[in-house]
Design a protein around this motif. Sequence first.
Motif, PDB file in Angstrom:
ATOM      1  N   LYS A 130      -9.077   1.700  -0.406  1.00 11.09           N
ATOM      2  CA  LYS A 130      -7.994   2.503  -0.956  1.00 11.09           C
ATOM      3  C   LYS A 130      -7.570   3.527   0.088  1.00 11.09           C
ATOM      4  CE  LYS A 130      -8.860   5.419  -4.157  1.00 11.09           C
ATOM      5  NZ  LYS A 130      -9.285   6.020  -5.439  1.00 11.09           N
ATOM      6  N   ASN A 133       0.577   3.837  -3.014  1.00  5.40           N
ATOM      7  CA  ASN A 133      -0.109   3.125  -4.086  1.00  5.40           C
ATOM      8  C   ASN A 133      -1.548   3.630  -4.113  1.00  5.40           C
ATOM      9  OD1 ASN A 133      -1.292   1.265  -5.833  1.00  5.40           O
ATOM     10  ND2 ASN A 133      -0.056  -0.443  -5.085  1.00  5.40           N
ATOM     11  N   THR A 134      -1.944   4.279  -5.198  1.00  2.35           N
ATOM     12  CA  THR A 134      -3.247   4.954  -5.242  1.00  2.35           C
ATOM     13  C   THR A 134      -4.385   4.074  -5.762  1.00  2.35           C
ATOM     14  OG1 THR A 134      -2.814   5.820  -7.472  1.00  2.35           O
ATOM     15  CG2 THR A 134      -2.129   7.178  -5.586  1.00  2.35           C
ATOM     16  N   LYS A 135      -4.110   2.857  -6.169  1.00  3.06           N
ATOM     17  CA  LYS A 135      -5.156   2.023  -6.757  1.00  3.06           C
ATOM     18  C   LYS A 135      -6.127   1.519  -5.690  1.00  3.06           C
ATOM     19  CE  LYS A 135      -2.968  -2.555  -6.464  1.00  3.06           C
ATOM     20  NZ  LYS A 135      -2.405  -3.685  -7.222  1.00  3.06           N
ATOM     21  N   GLU A 136      -7.281   1.027  -6.152  1.00  6.36           N
ATOM     22  CA  GLU A 136      -8.250   0.388  -5.256  1.00  6.36           C
ATOM     23  C   GLU A 136      -7.917  -1.093  -5.160  1.00  6.36           C
ATOM     24  OE1 GLU A 136     -12.905   0.978  -4.862  1.00  6.36           O
ATOM     25  OE2 GLU A 136     -12.469  -0.491  -6.430  1.00  6.36           O
ATOM     26  N   ASN A 194     -13.394  -3.981  -0.820  1.00  2.37           N
ATOM     27  CA  ASN A 194     -12.531  -3.069  -1.567  1.00  2.37           C
ATOM     28  C   ASN A 194     -12.104  -1.917  -0.666  1.00  2.37           C
ATOM     29  OD1 ASN A 194     -15.180  -3.786  -3.365  1.00  2.37           O
ATOM     30  ND2 ASN A 194     -13.309  -4.294  -4.421  1.00  2.37           N
ATOM     31  N   THR A 223     -14.450   0.941   0.258  1.00  6.69           N
ATOM     32  CA  THR A 223     -15.302   1.371  -0.858  1.00  6.69           C
ATOM     33  C   THR A 223     -16.354   0.333  -1.246  1.00  6.69           C
ATOM     34  OG1 THR A 223     -13.634   0.556  -2.415  1.00  6.69           O
ATOM     35  CG2 THR A 223     -13.509   2.872  -1.770  1.00  6.69           C
ATOM     36  N   ILE A 228       0.823  -1.204   0.000  1.00  6.97           N
ATOM     37  CA  ILE A 228       0.000   0.000   0.000  1.00  6.97           C
ATOM     38  C   ILE A 228       0.861   1.258   0.000  1.00  6.97           C
ATOM     39  CG2 ILE A 228      -1.784   1.252   1.281  1.00  6.97           C
ATOM     40  CD1 ILE A 228      -2.608  -1.517   2.428  1.00  6.97           C
ATOM     41  N   SER A 270      -7.149   7.070   1.500  1.00  2.11           N
ATOM     42  CA  SER A 270      -7.927   8.283   1.258  1.00  2.11           C
ATOM     43  C   SER A 270      -7.458   9.490   2.064  1.00  2.11           C
ATOM     44  CB  SER A 270      -9.408   8.026   1.566  1.00  2.11           C
ATOM     45  OG  SER A 270      -9.571   7.583   2.898  1.00  2.11           O
TER      46      SER A 270
END
Length: 329
Positions: A130, A94-97, A128, A206, A21, A132
């Motif tokens: 990410k 790491n910005t992905k979901e 899910n 999410t 992450i 934030s």
Amino acid sequence: MGLFNQFADVVEWQETRDDVIFWKWNEDEIKKGSRLVIRPGQDAIFMYNGRVEGVFTDEGSFDIASDIIPFLSSLKGFKFGFNSGIRAEVLFINTKEFTVKWGTKNAVSIPAPGLPGGMPIRAFGSFNFKVSDYDCLIEKIAGVKKQYTVDDVKERVMAHCDQLLMKWIVKEGKDMFHLQAYADEIGRGIAQDLDMEMMKIGISITGFQIQSVSYPDEVARMQQKVASQAMVGDMGRYTQTAMADSMTSGNGSHMAADMVGMQMGMMMSSQMAHQMAHQMANQMSNQAGQPVVSGSQNSEQGVIPNFCPNCGKKTNGGKFCSNCGQKLV
């Protein structure tokens, strides 16, 4: 992951794992002429003395002295020396979901009427998340860790999952034997509660999906038995379904003949039962000393029979049979 020493001139995260992450670069001084490389799906956060100096989200290769330093909060006027640099940390996010599978480790006992110990169920699915809130993540996690992985988040989520699963199943009295029908509603409720919990470390939930709910073997067998009995109880629907299935299979003609034979047998049984009831009515009427007459004779003579000549039910002096509606007078 990161490559840098006193002779190197690149600050970067050469990401080789997709379950990390964040990763912190803090290996040496950043020298004059060094470049910052931000790859797609990454953000870079400059930290100095444990404080966030700037967040960079555009991908590309940047000269640290000219493109980065002028935008840092307290290092805008920093001048690189020939042999000296700046001791700063760069946190790559790491910005992905992320999508993670989950499952109950042990059966969760859900309160159920008539079951003192509750109904034990198991469930599995996925969730899910990410990153934030960078400030919160740095304060709670990244300040003391060099990297953080999906397994770390999963461990934290699973610590709350069983309790939340029980809470949202029990809420509003869900039908214990049809939990799969409420899976979407239960999942949304769990996602809301988990999001509030995980936001404490800067991570947002999410989505939360329940793909399957399983019961003890004894309960599953009982459900199958009840379903079978319900289908057999409605023989009309059963034969129609069987005939439709047979028409699409290789044994259509044989299966159709079997179904027709079954229906004929049922019709014959019904007719025999009706005849037997009529004969029994005649016998009982003769024993009572009353003549059994047809509907037209009743109209002419005005005599009400003790038993209906159509279905054999006792008439109790009525002009119409209370069972089949046959006119008696």
